[in-house]
Design a protein around this motif. Structure first.
Motif, PDB file in Angstrom:
ATOM      1  N   THR A 154      50.753 -32.158  20.169  1.00 17.41           N
ATOM      2  CA  THR A 154      50.728 -30.937  20.975  1.00 17.41           C
ATOM      3  C   THR A 154      49.332 -30.317  20.938  1.00 17.41           C
ATOM      4  O   THR A 154      48.536 -30.589  20.048  1.00 17.41           O
ATOM      5  CB  THR A 154      51.750 -29.915  20.466  1.00 17.41           C
ATOM      6  N   GLY A 155      49.051 -29.482  21.935  1.00 20.05           N
ATOM      7  CA  GLY A 155      47.708 -28.918  22.036  1.00 20.05           C
ATOM      8  C   GLY A 155      46.666 -30.014  22.126  1.00 20.05           C
ATOM      9  O   GLY A 155      45.571 -29.909  21.579  1.00 20.05           O
ATOM     10  N   ALA A 178      50.728 -33.781  24.733  1.00 20.01           N
ATOM     11  CA  ALA A 178      51.271 -32.622  25.437  1.00 20.01           C
ATOM     12  C   ALA A 178      50.160 -31.602  25.634  1.00 20.01           C
ATOM     13  O   ALA A 178      49.453 -31.241  24.690  1.00 20.01           O
ATOM     14  CB  ALA A 178      52.413 -31.996  24.638  1.00 20.01           C
ATOM     15  N   THR A 179      49.987 -31.126  26.868  1.00 16.50           N
ATOM     16  CA  THR A 179      48.933 -30.172  27.165  1.00 16.50           C
ATOM     17  C   THR A 179      49.372 -29.222  28.271  1.00 16.50           C
ATOM     18  O   THR A 179      50.210 -29.583  29.106  1.00 16.50           O
ATOM     19  CB  THR A 179      47.638 -30.894  27.587  1.00 16.50           C
ATOM     20  N   GLY A 180      48.788 -28.061  28.257  1.00 19.96           N
ATOM     21  CA  GLY A 180      49.035 -27.100  29.329  1.00 19.96           C
ATOM     22  C   GLY A 180      47.989 -27.180  30.418  1.00 19.96           C
ATOM     23  O   GLY A 180      48.014 -26.406  31.378  1.00 19.96           O
ATOM     24  N   SER A 198      53.556 -32.337  30.260  1.00 17.09           N
ATOM     25  CA  SER A 198      53.234 -30.920  30.359  1.00 17.09           C
ATOM     26  C   SER A 198      53.802 -30.163  29.154  1.00 17.09           C
ATOM     27  O   SER A 198      54.906 -30.459  28.685  1.00 17.09           O
ATOM     28  CB  SER A 198      53.821 -30.331  31.643  1.00 17.09           C
ATOM     29  N   ARG A 199      53.043 -29.192  28.696  1.00 15.50           N
ATOM     30  CA  ARG A 199      53.514 -28.325  27.617  1.00 15.50           C
ATOM     31  C   ARG A 199      54.842 -27.677  27.983  1.00 15.50           C
ATOM     32  O   ARG A 199      55.667 -27.378  27.108  1.00 15.50           O
ATOM     33  CB  ARG A 199      52.451 -27.258  27.358  1.00 15.50           C
ATOM     34  N   ASP A 200      55.085 -27.462  29.284  1.00 14.42           N
ATOM     35  CA  ASP A 200      56.311 -26.793  29.729  1.00 14.42           C
ATOM     36  C   ASP A 200      57.563 -27.545  29.296  1.00 14.42           C
ATOM     37  O   ASP A 200      58.630 -26.936  29.132  1.00 14.42           O
ATOM     38  CB  ASP A 200      56.309 -26.646  31.250  1.00 14.42           C
ATOM     39  N   LEU A 202      58.180 -28.621  26.517  1.00 16.49           N
ATOM     40  CA  LEU A 202      58.514 -28.207  25.153  1.00 16.49           C
ATOM     41  C   LEU A 202      58.870 -26.725  25.077  1.00 16.49           C
ATOM     42  O   LEU A 202      59.067 -26.189  23.989  1.00 16.49           O
ATOM     43  CB  LEU A 202      57.342 -28.507  24.222  1.00 16.49           C
ATOM     44  N   ASP A 219      51.582 -31.276  15.293  1.00 17.43           N
ATOM     45  CA  ASP A 219      51.756 -30.031  16.043  1.00 17.43           C
ATOM     46  C   ASP A 219      50.678 -29.021  15.679  1.00 17.43           C
ATOM     47  O   ASP A 219      50.515 -28.668  14.515  1.00 17.43           O
ATOM     48  CB  ASP A 219      53.121 -29.409  15.777  1.00 17.43           C
ATOM     49  N   VAL A 221      50.608 -26.055  17.515  1.00 20.65           N
ATOM     50  CA  VAL A 221      51.035 -24.860  18.245  1.00 20.65           C
ATOM     51  C   VAL A 221      51.920 -23.941  17.417  1.00 20.65           C
ATOM     52  O   VAL A 221      51.756 -22.728  17.399  1.00 20.65           O
ATOM     53  CB  VAL A 221      51.760 -25.259  19.553  1.00 20.65           C
ATOM     54  N   VAL A 225      57.562 -24.136  20.028  1.00 19.49           N
ATOM     55  CA  VAL A 225      57.197 -25.527  20.312  1.00 19.49           C
ATOM     56  C   VAL A 225      57.502 -26.409  19.104  1.00 19.49           C
ATOM     57  O   VAL A 225      58.093 -27.487  19.242  1.00 19.49           O
ATOM     58  CB  VAL A 225      55.707 -25.635  20.709  1.00 19.49           C
TER      59      VAL A 225
END
Length: 326
Positions: A154-155, A178-180, A198-200, A202, A219, A221, A225
């Motif tokens: 994540t991030g 996973a990224t926004g 997409s971060r969405d 999660l 992780d 974040v 999440v």
């Protein structure tokens, strides 16, 4: 005299300016270092912009990372002319840090520059890369191997995430990033991600136990999440948690731990002991592929640090930012 980025506080507002300082103003320490490079981390961004309560005493020279050459040392472990690296230990928060041409530090905080790394590469890695390596080591120690399934990061567009993607891919893991930031999909694939989500995905409602999707995860974040990830980790899987960009609370249940034997391992790089820190640096020197440095790193001048810090706080920075000092 030497040049530094100095933070001062007036009327509860943080002011950052390039300043000429005298060597006698340096804090106490065993080793004086001529700094070659520092780097810009999330903590530095918070400190420089004043958006976080990072600085514990004023004035402060920010920079939680640095690499440089020993000028003089009162500790027998280090001699003039040796190259050393510092990350963590509260430097840049309670002790003057790396965004200056000189730094005076405790010998216990230093490690020799790892064989195989240039000074520039050590700061392209920095605290973020050291943290990522410690996370990967935690997953390995939990027994995870590439044949067990996908590892989620994540991030993934950030400093820790981008290094974690590159390291895991180099070790043969199938990495899901996973990224926004949709604009960074191509970059993450170049770093070694097998796919990008997409971060969405999660941020949907959290169930005590969800469909098993991940052999493990890194992780950065936290908060909901991390809770979502825990509900999706495979039986006997593991999560290395090292960040709280999304918040410090954890709205999870014990179900993944007691019904799926999931392990949650916290990872800290700030106070990491010397032997493990040195081991992590040695592995980074051999594992990170050359294209990581070319793909995920940017170099700026010290004078550009305040502007870059503001961009970091607005989510406009991808990968690692190195600050050229010397």
């Amino acid at each position: 005299m030497f040049k530094a980025l100095l933070l001062q506080q007036h009327d509860k507002q943080t002011h950052a300016a390039i300043t000429e300082l005298d060597e006698h103003q340096l804090p106490e320490g065993d080793v004086t270092v001529a700094v070659q490079y520092s780097s810009l981390n999330y903590k530095d961004g918070l400190a420089i912009t004043g958006k976080g309560k990072i600085v514990r005493q004023w004035p402060m020279v920010p920079g939680i990372d640095l690499v440089g050459t020993v000028l003089d040392s009162a500790d027998a472990r280090y001699q003039a002319g040796e190259q050393v690296v510092l990350t963590g230990w509260g430097v840049g928060e309670g002790h003057w840090g790396g965004m200056a041409e000189k730094a005076r530090l405790k010998a216990d905080w230093l490690v020799p520059l790892a064989a195989g790394l240039t000074p520039l590469q050590s700061m392209q890695i920095g605290t973020a890369g050291l943290t990522a390596m410690l996370c990967v080591m935690a997953l390995e120690e939990a027994g995870l191997t590439p044949d067990q399934g996908d590892i989620l990061v994540t991030g993934a567009s950030g400093g820790v995430g981008s290094v974690a993607v590159a390291l895991l891919a180099a070790l043969g893991f199938s990495v899901v990033a996973a990224t926004g930031r949709s604009a960074n999909h191509e970059l993450l694939l170049k770093l070694g991600a097998s796919r990008v989500i997409s971060r969405d995905e999660l941020l949907t409602p959290i169930r005590p136990l969800d469909k098993q999707l991940w052999a493990g995860a890194v992780d950065t974040v936290g908060s909901s999440v991390l809770a979502k990830i825990l509900s999706q980790v495979n039986y006997n899987g593991a999560v290395a948690a090292c960040g709280l960009a999304g918040g410090f609370e954890l709205p999870a249940t014990v179900m993944p731990f007691i019904l799926r034997n999931v392990r949650l391992q916290g990872v800290d790089s700030v106070m990491c002991p010397f032997a493990r820190r040195q081991q992590a640096w040695q592995r980074l020197a051999t594992l990170l592929p050359a294209h990581f440095y070319q793909t995920a790193c940017k170099e700026i001048l010290l004078e550009e640090a305040p502007e870059a810090a503001a961009k970091m706080m607005d989510g406009q920075i991808t990968g690692r930012v190195v600050i050229k000092i010397a």
